[in-house]
Enzyme design. Structure first.
Site, PDB file in Angstrom:
ATOM      1  N   ASP A 357       8.504   7.740   2.611  1.00 57.78           N
ATOM      2  CA  ASP A 357       9.159   8.847   3.301  1.00 57.78           C
ATOM      3  C   ASP A 357      10.673   8.715   3.342  1.00 57.78           C
ATOM      4  O   ASP A 357      11.382   9.724   3.292  1.00 57.78           O
ATOM      5  CB  ASP A 357       8.599   8.978   4.715  1.00 57.78           C
ATOM      6  N   TYR A 441       3.298  15.105   8.654  1.00 63.10           N
ATOM      7  CA  TYR A 441       3.344  14.037   9.652  1.00 63.10           C
ATOM      8  C   TYR A 441       4.642  14.072  10.443  1.00 63.10           C
ATOM      9  O   TYR A 441       5.690  14.477   9.942  1.00 63.10           O
ATOM     10  CB  TYR A 441       3.228  12.665   8.984  1.00 63.10           C
TER      11      TYR A 441
END
Length: 741
Positions: A357, A441
Site C-alpha cells: 500500500d 481497506y
C-alpha cells in the site's frame, strides 16, 4: 522521442542558469519562491507549494518542447545523516546551524510512454543534480489520475461489455471497477507478462434494486470478469475469467443469480440503536501540548517532557524526527516504512494478488481529511500537508494528522492497606493519528506517547474485504481459500504485514542492539535445589540480519547505549521493543510474494545505517521482483561495530475472514511499544499529579460516592498539572478510596 536523458546532471551555475532561462515565466516564479521561503526553510521541512512548482519546472526544462511529464513522486529528499545530526545539535543548543541545501526527489514518466525517470533537484542552487532512466522491472506507483482513467477505459471497452453481457445483469445495473496493481508471477507467455506495468481490475456491481446509490456496498456483488489493462496507454491486454468453485477450473459465464444486498451505510439499516447517550471528552482549560512551526509545513510538538518534529510526505505519510524526552535524545527518525498484504488463493489470477500500500500508492496521498468529532474526539489540533499532483502542481491535504490527548486508564496505583490511602495516576496519552483509505481497506495509524516515557505505534485495520465471487450452491460448503461472508461472496485468506523503521539515538550516538532471554537454571543441590531458579542472558547483535521472537525464552530486543550508564545500577541505558507475535509469510521462499515482501519473514531486522534505505520492500514495489529491500540489505552481513544500527520491526495478522467482517470490518488492533529500560533513575511518571475527582468531575450514576456539587459535568484527563497537594472534595476523607489524594 529519445530514450536517453537529454538533460545530464547539472554541475555548474552557467548550465543551471540556462535551465532557469529555458523555463520562461517559471524561472521568475522560482526566484520569488526562493526569496519567500528562505526564512522558514528547514532541512526536514516538507516541500512547500512553491518548492513543488520549482522542482517540476526544473524537471520539465530538461526536455524538449512537446514532451509532457507525468509526475509520480515529488517529495523532500532528506539530507544525509552526517550533515543533519550536527544541524539538529546546533539547533537544540540555540546556535545558528550551518545551512544545508534543500533537495527534492522526483520520479516521473513521459506521458504516453513507459519511460520512467528518477531525479534529484537541488532547490537551493536551482540545479537538476541527477536525472536517470530506471531499468527493467522498476515501475512507479499508481496515482489517482490513472486509476480513474483505467476505471473508465475498462467499463467503456466493448470487449469487456461483451463479457458482462453474458452475465445478463438486471437492466440499469451499475458496474464498478477496482483497479489493482498487477503483482508479479514471472510468467511471460503471450499476453501473460509482468515486465510492462499493468493493472488488473476486479469488477463488481451496485445493488441492482438501488443502482443510483453511489455508496452501495458493491463488494456484495463481485463479478467473475477481470480485465487486464496497460495504465499508460489504456490498452486492454486481455480479459481473465475468475474461478468460482473450489478449484482452479473456470466455468463459462452464465446468467447472474440474484442475491440480497449487504449495506454498511446507516440509511440502509432497518433501524439504528436509540439507547446510546452522548459521551463527550472535554478539556475546559485547553490541551496540555503546544505546537510550533519549525518550517512552513513542519510542526514541533511539546507535551509533558516530550519534544518531537512531525513531517508528512507522499509515501510514508506521517514521519517523526528528533524525538527527545526530558531533553534526552531517543530517536532520530520514526516511520511506518512499508506494508504488504499477500493473498493466499493459489488459483490464477488470484495468485498475483499482493498489495504494497505504501510503495504501490502512498500513505500520504491516501490520507483522509479527518473530521472533528468523528475521527478524533476532544480538543484537537490538525496538521495539514501539501503534495504534488501528476502535473507537478501542489495539492492541499487538510487535516491529515490529528493531535490530541486521551485517557488510557490507570498508569500506576498503590493502596496502603494499613491506612487505606490510594494514590492513583491516570495514563494520559498524546496521540498523533492519521487514517488512510486504500480502495476497500482503511488503516488507522497512530503514534502514542505517555508520561512514563513509552512510545506506542498502533495500527487498526478496518474497511471492507476485497471480495471475489463464489458459486451460490457453495455458500455453506467450506472453501479451501477463504470464508463465505455473504451468498455468492468469498473473503479470501490473506496476511497483513507492517514494517516500522526505527532509527535510534538512545541517549546519543553509538547505539547497539541486543536481545535478552530468560532461561531456567538446571537443578543443582547447592544453587537451585528446588528447581525454581532462572536467570537472564544477553546476546549482542554484531552483524546485520533477520531475527525472530521466541516466547519460550521471552526473547526481548533492546536498543542500548553502551557508553551511557544508569546512575542507579550501572546498566547500559536503553529502550526495549515490545512486539506482538506474528505468523511469518506463508508463501514459500521461491514465490514472488516472498521475494517481494522482504520484511515479512522475520519480526526483527537489523541493518547498518545507509543513505536511501528507507523502505523495507525497496523503493519500487510495483511489480517488483525482490532483491532491493531490507532482507537484501541485512544479508550483506555488515558489521554493526560502528554503532549506527537501524531496527526494522515487523508485525501483522493472518486475516481469516469472519462473517462478522462484512459488510464492513470492526477494527482489529495491533500495537508495538518502545519502552525505557534502565533509562531513568526511577519511575519517570512519579511526578504526574494524582487523579482527583475535583478535577475529573466523574458522576456516580447509582447515587453513591462523594462527587462534586450538583450539575457539574465533563471529563478531564488527569490531574491539574501543578503538582501541589490537592484539596479534598466536600465529604471526602483520607480513609476514602474516592479521595485519591
Amino acid at each position: 522521442m529519445a530514450n536517453e536523458n537529454p538533460c545530464p546532471s547539472v554541475e555548474n551555475a552557467e548550465l543551471a542558469a540556462s535551465l532557469k532561462g529555458k523555463t520562461g515565466a517559471s524561472s521568475k516564479l522560482t526566484t520569488s519562491q526562493n526569496e519567500a521561503s528562505q526564512s522558514k526553510s528547514h532541512p526536514l521541512g516538507p516541500l512547500t507549494a512553491d518548492e513543488i512548482l520549482q522542482s517540476a519546472a526544473l524537471i520539465r526544462s530538461c526536455w524538449p518542447d512537446g514532451n509532457e511529464c507525468h509526475f509520480k513522486v515529488l517529495t523532500l529528499l532528506e539530507p544525509p545523516k552526517a550533515q543533519l545530526l550536527p544541524y539538529l545539535t546546533a539547533e537544540r543548543a540555540g546556535q545558528a546551524p550551518r545551512d544545508i541545501d534543500r533537495r527534492a526527489f522526483v520520479v516521473y514518466s513521459l506521458r504516453g510512454t513507459h519511460n520512467v525517470h528518477e531525479a534529484v533537484v537541488n532547490l537551493t542552487t536551482g540545479q537538476v543534480e541527477r536525472n536517470a532512466k530506471l531499468g527493467p522491472f522498476m515501475h512507479p506507483n499508481a496515482d489517482s489520475e490513472e486509476l480513474l482513467a483505467v476505471e473508465k477505459a475498462v467499463l467503456d471497452h466493448p470487449d469487456v461489455r461483451a463479457e458482462l453481457d453474458k452475465l445478463q445483469l438486471p437492466p440499469g445495473t451499475v458496474v464498478v471497477s477496482d483497479p489493482w496493481i498487477y503483482g508479479s508471477d514471472g510468467v511471460n507467455e503471450g499476453k501473460f507478462f509482468d515486465d510492462r506495468r499493468l493493472m488488473h481490475c476486479f469488477l463488481y456491481m451496485r445493488d441492482p434494486n438501488n443502482p443510483s446509490e453511489p455508496d452501495s456496498c458493491h463488494y456484495s456483488f463481485p463479478l467473475p470478469v477481470l480485465p487486464v489493462v496497460d495504465p499508460v496507454t489504456l490498452e486492454l491486454i486481455r480479459i481473465d475469467i475468475l474461478p468460482t468453485g473450489l478449484d482452479e477450473k473456470v466455468q463459462p459465464l452464465a446468467p447472474w443469480k440474484p442475491v440480497p444486498p449487504n449495506e454498511y451505510i446507516p440509511e440502509a439499516q432497518k433501524e439504528m440503536r436509540t439507547d446510546m447517550k452522548p459521551l463527550r471528552v472535554a478539556q475546559p482549560e485547553g490541551a496540555s501540548f503546544t505546537v510550533e512551526d519549525y518550517s512552513e509545513l513542519g510542526r514541533l510538538i511539546r507535551w509533558q517532557k516530550w519534544e518531537l518534529k512531525v513531517g508528512f510526505n507522499q509515501r510514508e505519510g506521517m514521519v517523526l524526527y528528533d524525538v527527545h524526552y526530558d531533553d534526552k535524545p531517543l530517536f532520530y527518525r520514526l516511520s511506518l516504512s512499508d506494508m504488504c498484504i499477500p493473498y493466499g488463493d493459489p488459483r490464477h489470477p488470484f495468485h498475483r494478488k499482493a498489495a504494497f500500500d505504501l510503495g504501490d500508492a502512498g500513505a500520504g496521498v491516501m490520507a483522509n481529511n479527518l473530521q472533528l468529532g468523528c475521527d478524533c474526539l476532544g480538543s484537537i489540533y490538525y496538521i495539514g500537508g501539501v503534495l504534488a499532483d501528476t502535473h507537478g502542481r501542489p495539492v492541499d491535504m487538510p487535516n491529515v494528522i490529528c493531535v490530541h490527548e486521551q485517557d488510557a486508564g490507570i498508569l500506576w496505583k498503590h493502596t496502603n492497606y494499613r491506612t487505606n490511602r490510594a494514590v492513583v495516576v491516570r495514563n494520559r496519552e498524546l496521540v498523533l493519528q492519521t487514517i488512510i483509505t486504500v480502495s476497500n481497506y482503511e488503516y488507522i495509524l497512530a503514534w502514542i506517547f505517555n508520561t512514563a516515557g513509552d512510545i506506542t505505534y498502533e495500527a487498526r485495520a478496518t474497511g471492507i474485504l476485497s471480495t471475489q465471487p463464489v458459486d451460490l450452491d457453495l455458500t455453506t460448503t467450506p472453501h479451501p481459500f477463504g470464508t463465505v461472508v455473504h451468498p455468492g461472496v468469498l473473503g479470501g485468506y490473506h496476511q497483513h504485514f507492517f514494517s516500522l523503521r526505527v532509527d535510534p539515538m538512545v541517549a546519543g550516538p553509538g547505539n547497539a542492539i541486543v536481545y535478552d532471554e530468560a532461561v531456567a537454571l538446571p537443578r543443582d543441590p547447592t544453587l537451585n535445589p528446588h528447581g525454581v531458579g532462572y536467570t537472564t542472558r544477553r546476546t549482542e547483535i554484531e552483524t546485520s540480519g533477520g531475527y525472530d521472537l521466541d516466547p519460550g525464552t521471552n526473547r526481548t530486543f533492546k536498543i542500548i547505549n553502551p557508553s551511557v550508564r544508569n546512575s542507579v545500577n550501572g546498566a547500559a541505558v536503553g529502550y526495549k521493543l515490545m512486539v506482538p507475535p506474528m505468523q511469518p509469510i506463508l508463501a514459500d521462499a521461491d514465490s514472488f510474494h516472498n521475494k517481494r515482501a522482504e520484511f515479512a519473514d522475520h519480526s526483527i531486522y537489523v541493518t547498518r545505517y545507509a543513505e536511501g534505505e528507507l523502505y523495507a520492500g525497496g523503493r519500487y514495489t510495483n511489480q517488483s521482483r525482490g532483491g532491493t529491500g531490507v532482507r537484501s540489505w541485512a544479508n550483506r552481513k555488515d558489521s554493526l561495530a560502528a554503532g549506527d544500527p537501524v531496527v526494522w520491526v515487523q508485525f501483522g495478522l493472518n486475516h481469516i475472514p469472519r462473517v462478522e467482517d462484512f459488510p464492513v470490518m470492526p477494527v482489529e488492533t495491533l500495537r508495538v511499544m518502545l519502552r525505557p529500560v534502565n533509562f531513568f533513575d526511577r519511575n519517570p511518571a512519579i511526578d504526574v499529579p494524582s487523579s482527583r475527582q475535583e478535577v475529573n468531575c466523574s458522576v456516580a450514576l447509582d447515587g453513591s460516592g462523594t462527587g462534586l456539587e450538583d450539575g457539574v459535568r465533563g471529563v478531564s484527563l488527569g490531574g491539574d498539572g501543578d503538582g501541589r497537594e490537592p484539596t479534598m472534595a466536600a465529604g471526602a476523607s483520607r480513609d476514602s478510596p474516592c479521595a485519591c489524594p
